[in-house]
Write a protein that holds these residues in place. Structure first.
Motif, PDB file in Angstrom:
ATOM      1  N   GLN A  89      -9.101  -0.775   0.791  1.00  0.00           N
ATOM      2  CA  GLN A  89      -9.379  -2.068   1.411  1.00  0.00           C
ATOM      3  C   GLN A  89      -9.296  -1.983   2.926  1.00  0.00           C
ATOM      4  O   GLN A  89     -10.135  -2.550   3.642  1.00  0.00           O
ATOM      5  CB  GLN A  89      -8.404  -3.114   0.873  1.00  0.00           C
ATOM      6  CG  GLN A  89      -8.647  -3.486  -0.575  1.00  0.00           C
ATOM      7  CD  GLN A  89      -7.601  -4.452  -1.115  1.00  0.00           C
ATOM      8  OE1 GLN A  89      -6.511  -4.604  -0.547  1.00  0.00           O
ATOM      9  NE2 GLN A  89      -7.919  -5.113  -2.222  1.00  0.00           N
ATOM     10  N   HIS A  93     -12.216  -2.469   5.786  1.00  0.00           N
ATOM     11  CA  HIS A  93     -11.972  -3.405   6.886  1.00  0.00           C
ATOM     12  C   HIS A  93     -12.211  -2.742   8.237  1.00  0.00           C
ATOM     13  O   HIS A  93     -12.763  -3.359   9.160  1.00  0.00           O
ATOM     14  CB  HIS A  93     -10.535  -3.933   6.806  1.00  0.00           C
ATOM     15  CG  HIS A  93     -10.112  -4.699   8.025  1.00  0.00           C
ATOM     16  ND1 HIS A  93     -10.559  -5.980   8.289  1.00  0.00           N
ATOM     17  CD2 HIS A  93      -9.298  -4.356   9.069  1.00  0.00           C
ATOM     18  CE1 HIS A  93     -10.044  -6.393   9.437  1.00  0.00           C
ATOM     19  NE2 HIS A  93      -9.279  -5.421   9.923  1.00  0.00           N
ATOM     20  N   GLN A 128     -15.903  -4.222  -2.775  1.00  0.00           N
ATOM     21  CA  GLN A 128     -15.799  -4.633  -1.377  1.00  0.00           C
ATOM     22  C   GLN A 128     -16.875  -3.952  -0.537  1.00  0.00           C
ATOM     23  O   GLN A 128     -17.422  -4.560   0.389  1.00  0.00           O
ATOM     24  CB  GLN A 128     -14.401  -4.285  -0.843  1.00  0.00           C
ATOM     25  CG  GLN A 128     -14.079  -4.862   0.517  1.00  0.00           C
ATOM     26  CD  GLN A 128     -12.630  -4.607   0.913  1.00  0.00           C
ATOM     27  OE1 GLN A 128     -11.793  -4.220   0.107  1.00  0.00           O
ATOM     28  NE2 GLN A 128     -12.329  -4.820   2.187  1.00  0.00           N
TER      29      GLN A 128
END
Length: 325
Positions: A89, A93, A128
């Motif tokens: 994650q 990002h 994601q």
């Protein structure tokens, strides 16, 4: 610049906190040795937390110093080695953060490496990455990294999953309102996985590029014919070294040599600036014909001009235009 690598005592690496190791990465910039990288990876969750705090801090800065800039790249490579969801994650990002900051150089360093960096991540993280591909507020160069991850995830999972991943990526080519550079580069990726069911879609993209004279022509009808004439899939990332070769001693020393050569060229130009032409007609220099390298360079290979940049962010557009004339 020194021609030797920094040596860090094993006791220092074994006893340092994640934050102290991060300080060492900043201090050694792009000369950080493999032993330091391995020590960072060994900290696991602690290093993910330290990197999260580091990225939060630099996100608020207008400019980064040299050590901070290289540390953010080290962080990407470290996160790529860690298989847990939090690392994945944060990795996603960071790439979005680089886009928001306009740090194209950082994205350029890891272009083509995403398939390796996300290969060990759970399915939730891959989802994601899909969102990055779909986010049209991001630059095309950021978005176009994501299909590598989607396809490689399918490739590792099995034949059915690979075909589903390819079909998902092909869907991204159907909207003419989407960024043409994203569509063209994604289509170029699919030449590594030629399937008859989207042959026509690729031909349509090639026709659009030829018709509108895009500055980022990435493939033409001849490229399609060559792709479909060969057998088997040839994903670009499998031809490349894994990104962690960044820490090989030879690679570190080659980088330092490249920086020295660049500094010497710039110093020479500053000391002996070129004379201005005496007449307006003299401004027009000889026209240089650019010929695409043979064999065809991969879009993420180092450019043939020696700039050190990825081919797709350097001479690929000019080569494609030259080949049309």
């Amino acid at each position: 610049m020194p021609n030797t690598l920094p040596v860090i005592a094993p006791d220092t690496l074994n006893n340092a906190t994640a934050e102290e190791l991060l300080d060492l990465l900043i201090a050694h910039a792009d000369r950080a040795p493999r032993s330091l990288f391995d020590a960072c990876v060994a900290r696991g969750e602690g290093m993910v937390a330290a990197l999260a705090a580091f990225y939060d801090a630099i996100e608020a800065l207008d400019e980064l110093d040299n050590g901070q800039w290289w540390a953010q790249l080290h962080g990407i490579y470290i996160l790529g080695k860690l298989p847990d969801e939090a690392a994945g994650q944060l990795l996603a990002h960071v790439l979005v953060m680089a886009d928001r900051r306009g740090d194209e150089n950082l994205i350029d360093w890891v272009a083509g490496d995403w398939a390796h960096l996300f290969a060990n991540k759970p399915a939730s993280v891959v989802e994601q990455v899909r969102e990055i591909a779909l986010d049209r507020t991001l630059d095309w160069y950021t978005r176009v990294q994501a299909p590598d991850v989607i396809i490689n995830t399918g490739l590792m999972a099995g034949e059915a999953e690979l075909e589903a991943a390819l079909d998902w990526v092909v869907e991204q080519l159907t909207d003419p309102e989407d960024d043409p550079d994203y569509r063209n580069l994604t289509g170029n990726l699919l030449l590594d996985f030629p399937r008859e069911r989207y042959h026509a879609r690729l031909e349509q993209l090639a026709e659009e590029q030829a018709r509108y004279g895009s500055l980022n022509v990435t493939f033409d009808q001849n490229d399609i014919a060559l792709a479909y004439a060969r057998s088997g899939d040839q994903p670009d990332w499998l031809r490349r070294c894994e990104p962690w070769s960044f820490y090989d001693e030879d690679e570190i020393l080659k980088r330092q040599a490249r920086w020295r050569e660049k500094d010497e060229r710039e110093a020479a130009r500053a000391a002996n600036p070129p004379a201005l032409p005496s007449s307006p007609s003299a401004w027009a220099g000889p026209v240089e014909t650019l010929i695409r390298a043979t064999p065809k360079l991969g879009r993420n290979d180092p450019c043939h001009c020696g700039s050190g940049r990825k081919y797709k962010k350097c001479c690929m557009a000019a080569d494609a235009l030259a080949a049309m004339h």
